[in-house]
Design an enzyme around this catalytic site. Sequence first.
Site, short mmCIF file in Angstrom:
data_model
loop_
_atom_site.label_atom_id
_atom_site.label_comp_id
_atom_site.label_asym_id
_atom_site.label_seq_id
_atom_site.Cartn_x
_atom_site.Cartn_y
_atom_site.Cartn_z
N SER A 124 9.84 -49.12 16.37
CA SER A 124 9.23 -48.98 15.32
C SER A 124 9.92 -49.06 14.00
O SER A 124 11.10 -48.43 14.14
CB SER A 124 8.36 -47.48 15.52
OG SER A 124 7.95 -47.04 14.38
N GLU A 126 9.48 -46.78 11.90
CA GLU A 126 9.73 -45.40 11.45
C GLU A 126 11.33 -44.90 11.85
O GLU A 126 11.53 -43.81 11.31
CB GLU A 126 8.93 -44.63 12.66
CG GLU A 126 7.67 -44.07 11.94
CD GLU A 126 7.77 -43.13 10.63
OE1 GLU A 126 6.94 -43.74 9.67
OE2 GLU A 126 8.43 -42.21 10.81
N TYR A 148 8.97 -38.07 15.97
CA TYR A 148 8.56 -39.38 16.45
C TYR A 148 9.50 -40.48 16.40
O TYR A 148 9.93 -41.33 17.23
CB TYR A 148 7.13 -39.81 15.72
CG TYR A 148 6.89 -41.46 15.94
CD1 TYR A 148 6.27 -41.67 17.37
CD2 TYR A 148 6.98 -42.32 15.20
CE1 TYR A 148 5.58 -43.01 17.57
CE2 TYR A 148 6.95 -43.62 15.34
CZ TYR A 148 5.97 -44.12 16.86
OH TYR A 148 5.80 -45.16 16.95
#
Length: 320
Positions: A124, A126, A148
Site C-alpha cells: 500500500s 500508506e 496499518y
Amino acid sequence: MKRTAFITGITGQDGSYLAELLLDRGYDVHGMVRRSSVERFDRIEHLRGRVTLHQGDLLDQRSLGDALRATQPDEIYNLAAMSFVAVSWVQPTLTAEFSGVGVTRILEAVRETCPDARFYQASSSEMFGKVREVPQTELTPFYPRSPYGVAKAYGHFITVNYRESYGLHATSGILFNHESPRRGLEFVTRKITWHAAAIKLGLVDKLRLGNLDAERDWGYAKDYVEAMWMMLQRDQPDDFVIATGVAHSVRECVEIAFDQAGLAVNDYVETDSSLIRPADVEQLIGDCTKARELLGWEPRTNFEALIRLMVDADLALLTQ
Ligand code: NDP
Ligand code: GDR
C-alpha cells in the site's frame, strides 16, 4: 491448460473484481473466506456458483496450508487484511497480526505446499506515509504514519525477503487508493458518494467528515486489479507502484459528488474533530512509470469520472 488462482480477501472490494477478471480469463477461481455467524458475501453473491470457497483465516496457519494444498494454485493473490487505517489505532495488535504477520503465515504455507506458485502481496501507498519525496516510486523510502502502514511495510519486506531467501515468485504491488461502488462505506470516497445520494433522496440530512485537506491519488479498483494480474504474468517477480499520478483533496471529492447529486455542499457538510486521525497522511502521489513500461498498464478512469459513477451507483442502490 486451465490455470488456477487462489484469492484471500475474495469477499472484499478488490477480491470481488479480481475474481470477475480471472473468471473472464478462464481461470478456475478459489477464494478463502472466514467464518462468521452471519454470512456476508454480498460482493461475490453473483459469482457464487462459479468460484470455490475455502474456510480459512490469516491468523490460522493450518487453514492456510490446507486451503492451498487442496487448491494447488498457479497464482495466489493475498488481498486479505484489516484494511481500514482509522481502526488500526483502535486494534493495533490485531492489525499487525492480519496485515503484517499474516503475510508470513501465507508465505510459509506457499513454501510448504506450492513453492512454484506465483504470489502477489497487496502492499500500500500508506507505507510512504510522511512522504520522503514527491511523487513516490518503488525506490522511495517508507515512513508509515499508522499501525496499518507499519503492518503493511512488514508485509512488503517479508514478501521481498522470501523472494530473495527462497526464490519464491513473490511480487508486491504498491497500490495507491482505489475506489468503486463496492468500496466499504467507511472509506472517505464512498462515505461521501453514499451520503450525497442519501441526502438527495431525503434519507439523511448531514455528512460529517474529518480532514478535508488530505490529498490522495485515487483510481478505479477495476483498473487496479488488472495491474495485479499483469504483475503475475511476468516471469520475473518484482515490485510495482500502481497509481494515476494525480492527487485530489477530500474537499474536491465532496464538491464533485454533491454536484453530481445536484446539491449545494455548504448546506449539508460539517467537519467533526473526532474523525481526525492521531497522525494523518497529508498527500500521496504515485509515479507508475515502471508499471507503464514493464507491464503496459495504464489507469483508464480519472477521478472525476470515478466519483460521478459512484454517486450514480449509490443513487441507484438507494432507490431499489
Ligand atoms: P476490503 O476491506 O474491501 O477487503 C478485505 C478482505 O480481507 C475481506 O475479504 C475480508 O474478509 C478479508 N479479511 C480481513 N481479515 C481477514 C483475516 N484475518 N483472514 C482472512 N480474511 C480476512 O479491502 P480492499 O479490497 O479495498 O483491499 C484489498 C487489499 O489491498 C487489502 O490488503 C488492502 O489493505 C490493500 N490495499 C487496498 C487499497 C485500496 O485503496 N483499496 C490500496 C492499497 C492496498 P471479510 O469479508 O470476512 O471481512
Ligand atoms: P486511506 O483511505 O486512509 O487513504 O486508506 P480513507 O478513505 O479512509 O481516508 C482518506 C483520507 O480521507 C481523510 N478523511 C476521512 N476518511 C474517512 N475514512 N472518513 C472520514 O470521515 C474522513 N474525513 C477525512 C482521512 O483522514 C484520509 O486522509 C485507504 C485504504 O484502502 C487502505 O487499505 C489503503 O492501503 C490505502 O487507502 C492506500
